[in-house]
Design a protein around this motif. Structure first.
Motif, PDB file in Angstrom:
ATOM      1  N   ILE A 136      10.710  45.221  26.331  1.00 57.64           N
ATOM      2  CA  ILE A 136       9.455  45.467  27.035  1.00 57.64           C
ATOM      3  C   ILE A 136       8.776  46.634  26.328  1.00 57.64           C
ATOM      4  CG2 ILE A 136       8.432  46.244  29.210  1.00 57.64           C
ATOM      5  CD1 ILE A 136      10.961  44.943  30.579  1.00 57.64           C
ATOM      6  N   VAL A 137       7.545  46.434  25.907  1.00 57.58           N
ATOM      7  CA  VAL A 137       6.868  47.428  25.073  1.00 57.58           C
ATOM      8  C   VAL A 137       6.080  48.406  25.940  1.00 57.58           C
ATOM      9  CG1 VAL A 137       5.223  47.795  23.209  1.00 57.58           C
ATOM     10  CG2 VAL A 137       6.734  45.794  23.166  1.00 57.58           C
ATOM     11  N   HIS A 138       6.395  49.682  25.770  1.00 54.64           N
ATOM     12  CA  HIS A 138       5.682  50.752  26.470  1.00 54.64           C
ATOM     13  C   HIS A 138       4.651  51.354  25.529  1.00 54.64           C
ATOM     14  CE1 HIS A 138       4.862  54.746  28.114  1.00 54.64           C
ATOM     15  NE2 HIS A 138       5.307  54.306  29.280  1.00 54.64           N
ATOM     16  N   ARG A 139       3.383  51.171  25.853  1.00 55.07           N
ATOM     17  CA  ARG A 139       2.287  51.718  25.058  1.00 55.07           C
ATOM     18  C   ARG A 139       1.819  53.008  25.722  1.00 55.07           C
ATOM     19  NH1 ARG A 139      -1.156  48.254  22.342  1.00 55.07           N
ATOM     20  NH2 ARG A 139      -2.426  50.126  22.067  1.00 55.07           N
ATOM     21  N   ALA A 140       2.270  54.149  25.215  1.00 56.75           N
ATOM     22  CA  ALA A 140       1.931  55.429  25.829  1.00 56.75           C
ATOM     23  C   ALA A 140       0.436  55.718  25.764  1.00 56.75           C
ATOM     24  CB  ALA A 140       2.715  56.552  25.164  1.00 56.75           C
ATOM     25  N   ASP A 141      -0.267  55.102  24.802  1.00 49.64           N
ATOM     26  CA  ASP A 141      -1.705  55.321  24.708  1.00 49.64           C
ATOM     27  C   ASP A 141      -2.469  54.526  25.763  1.00 49.64           C
ATOM     28  OD1 ASP A 141      -0.862  52.979  23.389  1.00 49.64           O
ATOM     29  OD2 ASP A 141      -2.678  52.915  22.168  1.00 49.64           O
ATOM     30  N   ILE A 142      -1.766  53.579  26.425  1.00 52.05           N
ATOM     31  CA  ILE A 142      -2.406  52.751  27.446  1.00 52.05           C
ATOM     32  C   ILE A 142      -1.941  53.124  28.850  1.00 52.05           C
ATOM     33  CG2 ILE A 142      -2.574  50.388  28.361  1.00 52.05           C
ATOM     34  CD1 ILE A 142      -2.617  49.349  25.565  1.00 52.05           C
ATOM     35  N   THR A 143      -0.637  53.404  29.008  1.00 45.75           N
ATOM     36  CA  THR A 143      -0.105  53.655  30.349  1.00 45.75           C
ATOM     37  C   THR A 143       0.902  54.788  30.375  1.00 45.75           C
ATOM     38  OG1 THR A 143       1.047  52.658  32.246  1.00 45.75           O
ATOM     39  CG2 THR A 143       1.719  51.910  30.069  1.00 45.75           C
ATOM     40  N   GLN A 144       0.885  55.508  31.473  1.00 44.87           N
ATOM     41  CA  GLN A 144       1.910  56.491  31.801  1.00 44.87           C
ATOM     42  C   GLN A 144       2.593  56.109  33.113  1.00 44.87           C
ATOM     43  OE1 GLN A 144       2.639  59.587  29.856  1.00 44.87           O
ATOM     44  NE2 GLN A 144       1.729  58.109  28.447  1.00 44.87           N
ATOM     45  N   GLN A 145       2.329  54.881  33.575  1.00 40.28           N
ATOM     46  CA  GLN A 145       2.849  54.457  34.879  1.00 40.28           C
ATOM     47  C   GLN A 145       3.364  53.015  34.799  1.00 40.28           C
ATOM     48  OE1 GLN A 145      -0.168  55.068  37.886  1.00 40.28           O
ATOM     49  NE2 GLN A 145      -0.174  57.277  37.641  1.00 40.28           N
ATOM     50  N   LEU A 146       4.344  52.793  33.934  1.00 46.50           N
ATOM     51  CA  LEU A 146       4.892  51.442  33.781  1.00 46.50           C
ATOM     52  C   LEU A 146       5.964  51.200  34.843  1.00 46.50           C
ATOM     53  CD1 LEU A 146       4.848  48.817  32.223  1.00 46.50           C
ATOM     54  CD2 LEU A 146       6.467  49.801  30.591  1.00 46.50           C
ATOM     55  N   ASP A 147       5.797  50.131  35.613  1.00 44.54           N
ATOM     56  CA  ASP A 147       6.590  49.888  36.814  1.00 44.54           C
ATOM     57  C   ASP A 147       7.255  48.516  36.745  1.00 44.54           C
ATOM     58  OD1 ASP A 147       7.626  50.289  39.355  1.00 44.54           O
ATOM     59  OD2 ASP A 147       5.667  50.569  40.316  1.00 44.54           O
TER      60      ASP A 147
END
Length: 303
Positions: A136-147
């Motif tokens: 699962i890819v976490h894009r820190a530039d898009i989200t700081q709230q991945l749930d």
């Protein structure tokens, strides 16, 4: 039956298999040996209708454990894909479908505190679907709230148009596990598709269990852990709108076709609803499971 989409190797084509104990039996190869052609792709198999399930069941029984040469592989030696790697249409998502999740969402996400009077429907595009084990890819530039959200998904088997609740389940091909990943800070003017539809936000699998093995989808336990710590556990009996109601409701205005997927909503325990709130980050591992279907396990990675 427990049906999978698999590859023999990274370079090999995706094929339809059926699980028998710890073996993956190649469906098309089994059919060829018996002179009864069956598809090599999950969507093609589903679109054949109930006759395909009946024929495969007959061939498995007739084989009696004597499998075709090169037609049976150890499960541990294959690469599993999402059961439907590329759905024909967007996945239908159902929001706010468990009472306690309605309450936690109202407190944390400013959704309405009242129980919905009709199913809340959104969608996830085919490009969001990933295979068991894929990151699962976490894009820190898009989200700081991945749930996270664990869900039971229903797979449509026959065309459903304006069906009644009483015959809705007859249109179900089977069920699988789905994780509805959600970037809570990416909702836009109340719309959820960008929050929930980003690449890798729809882990699905590990198999489809055919509907004959789950005659009542409202009896299944669902649970999810993050780094081995349980975050969600509930039973599908607590859905506000049951699977048959969801199918009947959607089909009044949108024709449901073979291979369509309905993610039926998540129970309480999501990160946004916790105090303090919790989010997943690169290095975390999410596992989700449903009774009798199987487990998904996905690392979260930076993207």
């Amino acid at each position: 039956m427990r049906l999978v989409t698999y590859r023999r190797s990274i370079e090999a084509e995706a094929r339809l298999g059926v699980l028998v104990d710890d073996l993956v039996i190649d469906v098309a190869t089994l059919g060829e040996r018996a002179g009864s052609p069956l598809p090599s792709r999950m969507l093609d198999f589903i679109k054949l209708g109930p006759v395909a399930v009946s024929e495969l069941g007959f061939l498995l029984k007739e084989a009696g454990g004597r499998w075709p040469v090169n037609g049976a592989l150890p499960l541990a030696g294959v690469i599993l894909l999402a059961p439907i790697p590329r759905p024909d249409k967007n996945v239908f998502g159902i929001g706010l479908n468990y009472i306690d999740h309605v309450a936690e969402s109202a407190a944390a996400l400013d959704t309405a505190p009242d129980l919905p009077k009709q199913p809340v429907i959104f969608s996830k595009p085919p490009t969001s679907v990933i295979a068991p084990g894929e990151p699962i890819v976490h894009r820190a530039d898009i989200t700081q709230q991945l749930d996270w959200e664990v869900e039971l998904a229903a797979i449509i088997g026959t065309t459903a148009q304006r069906v009644t609740r009483e015959n809705a389940l007859s249109h179900v091909f089977g069920y699988t596990v789905l994780i509805d990943m959600s970037a809570r800070d990416c909702r836009r003017a109340g719309q959820w598709i960008y929050s929930k539809g980003q690449d890798s936000y729809c882990p699905m699998g590990p198999c489809i269990v055919t509907a004959d093995e789950i005659p009542d989808p409202q009896t299944l336990d669902l649970w999810l852990t993050v780094n081995g710590v349980e975050k969600q556990r509930n039973n599908t009996s607590h859905m506000l709108f049951k699977v048959d109601e969801l199918i009947a409701d959607i089909s009044q205005g949108i024709t449901l076709e073979p291979g369509d997927i309905i993610a039926t909503g998540t129970p309480e325990g999501v990160g946004a609803g916790r105090n303090p709130q919790e989010w997943v980050w690169p290095g975390d591992v999410i596992e989700a499971e449903a009774t009798g279907i199987g487990k998904l396990r996905h690392p979260v990675v930076a993207g």
